[in-house]
Every structure is written in C-alpha cells, then in structure tokens.
Design a protein around this motif. Sequence first.
Motif, mmCIF file in Angstrom:
data_model
loop_
_atom_site.group_PDB
_atom_site.id
_atom_site.type_symbol
_atom_site.label_atom_id
_atom_site.label_comp_id
_atom_site.label_asym_id
_atom_site.label_seq_id
_atom_site.Cartn_x
_atom_site.Cartn_y
_atom_site.Cartn_z
ATOM 1 N N SER A 131 1.450 10.966 -9.319
ATOM 2 C CA SER A 131 0.360 10.160 -9.290
ATOM 3 C C SER A 131 -0.598 10.291 -10.487
ATOM 4 O O SER A 131 -1.194 9.371 -11.364
ATOM 5 N N PHE A 132 -0.578 11.711 -11.110
ATOM 6 C CA PHE A 132 -1.455 11.788 -12.206
ATOM 7 C C PHE A 132 -0.533 11.325 -13.514
ATOM 8 O O PHE A 132 -1.369 10.780 -14.522
ATOM 9 N N ARG A 133 0.567 11.275 -13.592
ATOM 10 C CA ARG A 133 1.441 10.691 -14.446
ATOM 11 C C ARG A 133 1.326 9.222 -14.493
ATOM 12 O O ARG A 133 0.982 8.595 -15.671
ATOM 13 N N LEU A 134 1.071 8.632 -13.360
ATOM 14 C CA LEU A 134 0.933 7.350 -13.420
ATOM 15 C C LEU A 134 -0.311 6.613 -13.741
ATOM 16 O O LEU A 134 -0.718 5.733 -14.289
ATOM 17 N N ILE A 135 -1.376 7.666 -13.414
ATOM 18 C CA ILE A 135 -2.824 7.476 -13.728
ATOM 19 C C ILE A 135 -3.090 7.115 -15.287
ATOM 20 O O ILE A 135 -3.516 6.356 -15.840
ATOM 21 N N GLY A 136 -2.186 8.219 -15.852
ATOM 22 C CA GLY A 136 -2.299 8.156 -17.226
ATOM 23 C C GLY A 136 -1.520 6.789 -17.741
ATOM 24 O O GLY A 136 -1.818 6.163 -18.693
ATOM 25 N N PHE A 137 -0.390 6.573 -17.161
ATOM 26 C CA PHE A 137 0.536 5.411 -17.612
ATOM 27 C C PHE A 137 -0.131 4.134 -17.376
ATOM 28 O O PHE A 137 0.065 3.133 -18.232
ATOM 29 N N GLY A 138 -1.170 4.060 -16.227
ATOM 30 C CA GLY A 138 -1.928 2.955 -16.116
ATOM 31 C C GLY A 138 -2.963 2.769 -16.989
ATOM 32 O O GLY A 138 -3.492 1.687 -17.468
ATOM 33 N N LEU A 139 -3.634 3.824 -17.278
ATOM 34 C CA LEU A 139 -4.963 3.844 -18.373
ATOM 35 C C LEU A 139 -4.151 3.333 -19.620
ATOM 36 O O LEU A 139 -4.992 2.789 -20.547
ATOM 37 N N GLY A 140 -3.090 3.821 -20.025
ATOM 38 C CA GLY A 140 -2.659 3.386 -21.390
ATOM 39 C C GLY A 140 -2.573 2.134 -21.916
ATOM 40 O O GLY A 140 -3.112 1.623 -22.799
ATOM 41 N N PRO A 141 -2.121 0.989 -20.989
ATOM 42 C CA PRO A 141 -1.949 -0.261 -21.455
ATOM 43 C C PRO A 141 -3.334 -0.885 -21.567
ATOM 44 O O PRO A 141 -3.648 -1.908 -22.315
ATOM 45 N N ALA A 247 -3.796 -10.507 -24.269
ATOM 46 C CA ALA A 247 -3.263 -9.239 -24.277
ATOM 47 C C ALA A 247 -4.272 -8.300 -22.882
ATOM 48 O O ALA A 247 -3.400 -7.746 -22.080
ATOM 49 N N PHE A 248 -5.253 -8.433 -22.928
ATOM 50 C CA PHE A 248 -6.065 -7.741 -22.120
ATOM 51 C C PHE A 248 -5.633 -7.852 -20.457
ATOM 52 O O PHE A 248 -5.404 -7.058 -19.636
ATOM 53 N N MET A 249 -5.565 -9.175 -20.222
ATOM 54 C CA MET A 249 -5.165 -9.707 -18.985
ATOM 55 C C MET A 249 -3.793 -9.270 -18.390
ATOM 56 O O MET A 249 -3.412 -8.927 -17.224
ATOM 57 N N PHE A 250 -2.938 -9.298 -19.597
ATOM 58 C CA PHE A 250 -1.326 -8.851 -19.347
ATOM 59 C C PHE A 250 -1.429 -7.237 -18.889
ATOM 60 O O PHE A 250 -0.849 -7.015 -18.080
ATOM 61 N N SER A 251 -2.437 -6.501 -19.646
ATOM 62 C CA SER A 251 -2.368 -5.188 -19.438
ATOM 63 C C SER A 251 -2.895 -4.940 -17.801
ATOM 64 O O SER A 251 -2.608 -3.894 -17.514
ATOM 65 N N LEU A 252 -3.859 -5.795 -17.453
ATOM 66 C CA LEU A 252 -4.306 -5.572 -16.174
ATOM 67 C C LEU A 252 -3.183 -5.981 -15.100
ATOM 68 O O LEU A 252 -3.038 -5.021 -14.221
ATOM 69 N N GLU A 253 -2.281 -6.908 -15.298
ATOM 70 C CA GLU A 253 -1.161 -7.049 -14.416
ATOM 71 C C GLU A 253 -0.026 -5.949 -14.549
ATOM 72 O O GLU A 253 0.417 -5.563 -13.565
ATOM 73 N N PHE A 254 -0.063 -5.406 -15.751
ATOM 74 C CA PHE A 254 1.128 -4.244 -16.024
ATOM 75 C C PHE A 254 0.288 -3.159 -15.236
ATOM 76 O O PHE A 254 1.073 -2.599 -14.316
ATOM 77 N N PRO A 301 -3.044 -15.750 -13.109
ATOM 78 C CA PRO A 301 -3.099 -14.219 -13.296
ATOM 79 C C PRO A 301 -3.358 -13.490 -11.978
ATOM 80 O O PRO A 301 -2.839 -12.505 -11.805
ATOM 81 N N TRP A 302 -4.238 -13.938 -11.300
ATOM 82 C CA TRP A 302 -4.423 -13.183 -9.890
ATOM 83 C C TRP A 302 -3.235 -12.955 -8.980
ATOM 84 O O TRP A 302 -3.106 -12.088 -8.398
ATOM 85 N N GLN A 303 -2.240 -14.129 -9.054
ATOM 86 C CA GLN A 303 -1.134 -13.853 -8.424
ATOM 87 C C GLN A 303 -0.285 -12.943 -8.903
ATOM 88 O O GLN A 303 0.380 -12.045 -8.127
ATOM 89 N N MET A 304 -0.122 -12.800 -10.300
ATOM 90 C CA MET A 304 0.861 -11.801 -10.705
ATOM 91 C C MET A 304 0.183 -10.093 -10.405
ATOM 92 O O MET A 304 0.775 -9.368 -9.978
ATOM 93 N N ILE A 305 -1.075 -10.071 -10.684
ATOM 94 C CA ILE A 305 -1.946 -8.887 -10.278
ATOM 95 C C ILE A 305 -1.405 -8.449 -8.837
ATOM 96 O O ILE A 305 -1.312 -7.238 -8.556
ATOM 97 N N THR A 306 -1.652 -9.444 -7.886
ATOM 98 C CA THR A 306 -1.433 -9.257 -6.451
ATOM 99 C C THR A 306 0.097 -8.818 -6.174
ATOM 100 O O THR A 306 0.189 -7.799 -5.556
ATOM 101 N N ALA A 307 0.808 -9.427 -6.860
ATOM 102 C CA ALA A 307 2.323 -9.070 -6.694
ATOM 103 C C ALA A 307 2.672 -7.641 -7.300
ATOM 104 O O ALA A 307 3.428 -7.052 -6.761
ATOM 105 N N ARG A 308 2.056 -7.460 -8.402
ATOM 106 C CA ARG A 308 2.306 -6.193 -8.958
ATOM 107 C C ARG A 308 1.673 -4.929 -8.148
ATOM 108 O O ARG A 308 2.279 -3.804 -8.348
ATOM 109 N N ALA A 309 0.717 -5.098 -7.730
ATOM 110 C CA ALA A 309 0.047 -4.002 -6.765
ATOM 111 C C ALA A 309 0.758 -3.883 -5.565
ATOM 112 O O ALA A 309 1.276 -2.703 -5.228
ATOM 113 N N LEU A 310 1.339 -4.923 -4.849
ATOM 114 C CA LEU A 310 2.142 -4.824 -3.689
ATOM 115 C C LEU A 310 3.475 -4.044 -4.162
ATOM 116 O O LEU A 310 4.332 -3.262 -3.351
#
Length: 395
Positions: A131-141, A247-254, A301-310
């Motif tokens: 989880s800590f690695r992933l927090i960093g991995f999520g903040l990076g994008p 790019a910013f919205m893509f980073s949110l999806e990622f 974009p909201w559909q991609m964000i939802t799918a990626r979260a799931l």
Amino acid sequence: MADAMGNSFLIVVLPLYIASENINGSFFGLTESLITGLILGVFGLITSFSQPFTGRLSDKVGKRKAFVLLGLIIFTFANFAYSFAHTYWILMAVRMAQGIAAAFTITSSLVLVSEVSVKSTRGNNMGVYNSFRLIGFGLGPLGSGILVENGPYEVPVFGSINGFVASFCVAAFAALLSAILVYFFVSDPDDIEPSDRKMNIRILSKTKGKLLDPIFALALATLVMSFGFSLLAPIETKTNERLSQGAFMFSLEFSALIAALAIAQPIVGKASDKYGRRIFIIIGLICLIPIVLSEGLTTEPWQMITARALQGISAAMVFAPSLALAGDLAEKGQSGSQLSVVTMAFGLGISLGSFVSGYAVRFGYVFPFLAGSILAGIGLLIVISQVPKNIEENT
C-alpha cells in the motif's frame, strides 16, 4: 513509497515525451504507439528475468539491504539520465538500466517483509508494504501530470527547464531520498544466514493430481492481474482523444487504480490471514474479467475512473494474498529465489501488457482490454485447478 513515486512519474511523462519534439530519429520504422509500448514494457521484461538471479544472490549472501541500496542508486542516475535522452535508442537503454535496478530492489524488499513476518501476520504486512508503495505510485502520475502541463520553470543557476526535465529531476530525487531512508532505517534480520543451497524454482507440482507447483500457479495469477495494469499507458494519446481529455485527467484515471489498490490491500491482506488466501484470489480474478473489458468500452472520463478504481479493488484481492501465500510456502534459505517467481511474474505482466496494448490497439480501442479480460479468465482457471483448497493447512 518514495522510490515508487519517482518511478511512476515516468508512466505519464514517457508517452508524452516520446510523442514530443524532444525525441528524433526512428526505431525500425515502428509506429509511435508500438515504440511507446516497447520502451515502457522493456522495463518489466528486464527486471522480470533478472529477479530470480538477484533473489538467489541475496539468499547466497544472506543480505537484503545492500541489494536494495544498489538498486536505488542506479535508479537515481537512470531517472536523471532521461533529461539527456533525445533518441529512441537512448530511451530504451535508460529504461533497461531501470529494469536492472528494479531487479535488485523489488525481490530483496519483499523478502525482508516476509522474513520479519510470521504466518499469522504476513498477509497484513504484505498489504501494508504494498500500500505504501502504491501510494507513491499513485501520487507520481498526479505530480507529473501537473508538472508537464504547467512547465516551463525558471530554476536558479540552471535557467529555464521544461516540464519533462522537471519530472525527471523529481523522479531522481525521490529515488535518492528512498536510498537515504533505507540506509538509516532498515536493517537485515539477525537470524538470516547465507545459504549455499542450489536455486530451487519448480514449475511442475510434486502433488499427485496437480500439474503446476502452487507458487508457480500463484505467479501466473499475478501475471494476468498485472497485465491489466499497463494496458492504458501505451495508448495514452489515443485514450485522451477518445475521451476528449488532457494529461491531468489521464493521470487521474491511471491513479484511480493505484489508489483503490493501496486502500484495499491492507484490508484484504489482514482478512486473508484470518480466512485464507485462496478464496480472495479467486474472487479477485472473477471480478477482473468484466471490469477490464469495460475499460475498452468507456466513452467518458468518469467511466474510466470508475472502472479503474474497481479494477484496483479486484487486483488487491489477488496481489497481497498471492505474495503472502508464496511467503508461507517458501522454503528456508530459498525465500529470495522462490518469492522472485511471483515478483518476476508481476513485472512480466506489466511488460506484456504494454507490448500487447501498443500493438493490439491498431485493431480497435477495445482489443487490448479484451485480451486482459481473457487472460484474467485463464488465471482464474489456473488458480481453481492448481492451487489446493487446503494449502494453508499444509504450510
């Protein structure tokens, strides 16, 4: 966390950097999407095939910390070297250096977590670590998306630098900070001694009625899970066009996948300590089949964000329990080499996902995600048939 944040800065930056005027020349006449997939994917390919050897070497030496530090130092220089990479060939060489660095850090870090754990806490500890690695991995994008969109920047002494160079410098600093933290705050376990045993990595099972060794089966499940992680990055420009975003919205999806994975892993890991590992792995793979496919059908974009979260929540059910179960099964003096099979599979899945996505998108946007969905189904069948129900009772 600091190390992962530095590396993930490049997930969003590299596709944009490759597509920018900063890069010139050609690479065997390949398309930009395929070149992007190759450059992103070679990291996982190099680190995956190197990990069994670095894992075995750390078993033989009986030291993990030194390997982690060596990898982080290489990362520091490699991340900064992107600032001077202006051809596809140099980008490929730097990415390969990063892959070698990761081979030193990933297995040794996970083995350390496993060695300071007991069976009743290993799932929780693996979940917290990841989880800590992933927090960093999520903040990076998120950080890199902001830096790229708001550049250039005026830096004292160095003058003006664009958003790409700023991102590479931040990634290098993050790896350096990680090395400093490890040097001062991490120690090797006192009861781990050098092992002169030969590397013992099994593919076939010793159990009658089973074809695959359970650790190898868990590695395959991890591979198909991580395959779905990397489908989006090589087709960033096509995704942005399809969803009419920047790019910013893509980073949110990622980052949505990474955030959900980070939140869910400690919960799932602790639950797997109590209720068993296998059931969570099966549920996670079942959920990944429709979720990954749905990402190829999104139009907003909201559909991609939802799918990626799931997808992140489902992947958490596969990742932490698989690592914990592999740690339960690893033989004394073989932790590095045997756990490296699972970590190798994770990197190989990331790599294959990048390659397949960069190629398959030419047939239609949905095809990379269809491939990920099919592989999740295959992984499900492997776990159901090759990982025994009572495996926890036999460890």
